[in-house]
Scaffold this active site. Structure first.
Site, PDB file in Angstrom:
ATOM      1  N   ARG A   1      -4.601   6.258  -8.164  1.00  0.00           N
ATOM      2  CA  ARG A   1      -4.326   7.805  -7.811  1.00  0.00           C
ATOM      3  C   ARG A   1      -4.355   8.411  -9.556  1.00  0.00           C
ATOM      4  O   ARG A   1      -4.853   9.605  -9.824  1.00  0.00           O
ATOM      5  CB  ARG A   1      -3.166   8.038  -7.426  1.00  0.00           C
ATOM      6  CG  ARG A   1      -2.958   7.518  -5.803  1.00  0.00           C
ATOM      7  CD  ARG A   1      -1.699   7.605  -5.529  1.00  0.00           C
ATOM      8  NE  ARG A   1      -1.063   8.752  -5.279  1.00  0.00           N
ATOM      9  CZ  ARG A   1       0.070   8.860  -4.688  1.00  0.00           C
ATOM     10  NH1 ARG A   1       0.868   7.770  -4.108  1.00  0.00           N
ATOM     11  NH2 ARG A   1       0.664  10.171  -4.476  1.00  0.00           N
TER      12      ARG A   1
ATOM     13  N   LEU B   1       0.951  -1.244   0.022  1.00  0.00           N
ATOM     14  CA  LEU B   1       0.049  -0.027   0.015  1.00  0.00           C
ATOM     15  C   LEU B   1       1.006   1.323   0.143  1.00  0.00           C
ATOM     16  O   LEU B   1       2.002   1.228   0.615  1.00  0.00           O
ATOM     17  CB  LEU B   1      -1.109   0.125   1.117  1.00  0.00           C
ATOM     18  CG  LEU B   1      -1.895  -0.863   1.443  1.00  0.00           C
ATOM     19  CD1 LEU B   1      -2.777  -0.779   2.622  1.00  0.00           C
ATOM     20  CD2 LEU B   1      -2.972  -0.728   0.381  1.00  0.00           C
ATOM     21  N   ASP B   2       0.552   2.341  -0.699  1.00  0.00           N
ATOM     22  CA  ASP B   2       1.035   3.529  -0.784  1.00  0.00           C
ATOM     23  C   ASP B   2       1.251   4.072   0.853  1.00  0.00           C
ATOM     24  O   ASP B   2       0.300   3.654   1.634  1.00  0.00           O
ATOM     25  CB  ASP B   2       0.407   4.781  -1.288  1.00  0.00           C
ATOM     26  CG  ASP B   2       0.716   4.331  -2.999  1.00  0.00           C
ATOM     27  OD1 ASP B   2       1.386   3.471  -3.323  1.00  0.00           O
ATOM     28  OD2 ASP B   2      -0.350   5.135  -3.546  1.00  0.00           O
ATOM     29  N   ARG B   3       2.430   4.959   0.804  1.00  0.00           N
ATOM     30  CA  ARG B   3       2.511   5.263   2.515  1.00  0.00           C
ATOM     31  C   ARG B   3       1.245   5.997   2.839  1.00  0.00           C
ATOM     32  O   ARG B   3       0.836   5.873   3.956  1.00  0.00           O
ATOM     33  CB  ARG B   3       3.550   6.450   2.377  1.00  0.00           C
ATOM     34  CG  ARG B   3       4.100   7.097   3.878  1.00  0.00           C
ATOM     35  CD  ARG B   3       5.337   7.956   3.633  1.00  0.00           C
ATOM     36  NE  ARG B   3       5.802   8.335   5.046  1.00  0.00           N
ATOM     37  CZ  ARG B   3       6.722   8.812   4.990  1.00  0.00           C
ATOM     38  NH1 ARG B   3       7.515   9.384   3.980  1.00  0.00           N
ATOM     39  NH2 ARG B   3       7.208   9.392   6.278  1.00  0.00           N
TER      40      ARG B   3
END
Length: 241
Positions: A161, A60-62
């Site tokens: 995104r 997962l992205d930060r």
């Protein structure tokens, strides 16, 4: 954000083979050379919390919160990695985006890797709720937002995104793909400094028990607060796979 006091990670699923946490926004999954400012990581925190080695089976992205699944041994990690590679794992995300999205849609838009390689990328989306707020941002007296459910059919880096930005409904708090004016307003006026993307659920076949398994993660505090700030009243779970 995570320096100083070491947080205890919220475990939302656990058996002797797999464990899932509700990852907080802002926490890296593991060490990365592009995030030298971080000193706490989900892999190390969960390892210390459980007292054993853990293997993240996806990323997962930060700034993305929600379901993050780990294997507890190498064999289970291999089984789960294979399911991901074969597209047999279904992930559902929720996001708050700028503007009013269509009721539903399919985003079929290839994405380019850093090395220039073009990859197919497909995302299904559904609008759960819409809201118009008296936020004077730019030339408009009000601002419109949508709470959407996103189902990536491929697993490309930053796919959700980039796809939402591609259809001109960027995720609030997304940098660099989002809207700078919206992001600045949310930070300065609402005290919100994360990205409003949440990994709501993950569905897979348990390699050991050979049965369908679905893990849900409730919204993290920042996401819940923005749900209230924007007058969204939706508190349900994503549809069952």
């Amino acid at each position: 954000m995570f320096s100083g006091v070491v947080p205890k990670l919220p475990i939302i699923y656990q058996d002797e083979f797999l464990v899932a946490i509700n990852k907080p926004h802002g926490l890296l999954v593991h060490r990365s050379p592009i995030a030298a400012d971080a000193d706490l990581f989900a892999v190390q925190l969960l390892r210390d919390q459980l007292g054993q080695k853990v293997y993240p089976v996806h990323r997962l992205d930060r700034k993305t919160g929600g379901v993050l699944l780990f294997a507890l041994n190498e064999e289970m990690n291999s089984f789960m990695q294979q399911q991901f590679q074969e597209g047999k794992v279904e992930k559902v995300y929720h996001a708050i985006v700028r503007g009013y999205t269509d009721d539903s849609g399919i985003i079929d838009y290839p994405l380019k890797k850093d090395d220039g390689t073009i990859q197919d990328a497909v995302t299904d989306y559904k609008t759960l709720q819409r809201s118009e707020m008296p936020f004077a941002i730019g030339k408009h007296a009000t601002s419109r937002y949508s709470l959407v459910e996103l189902r990536p059919k491929t697993g490309r880096m930053h796919q959700l995104r980039k796809h939402m930005a591609h259809i001109f409904h960027p995720i609030i708090g997304d940098r660099p793909h989002g809207c700078n004016k919206q992001n600045r307003y949310f930070k300065d006026m609402l005290g919100m400094d994360t990205m409003l993307l949440h990994a709501a659920s993950i569905t897979f076949t348990h390699p050991k028990f050979q049965k369908g398994t679905q893990v849900h993660a409730p919204f993290n505090p920042q996401f819940s607060r923005m749900i209230n700030e924007l007058d969204f009243n939706w508190i349900g779970q994503p549809d069952k796979a």
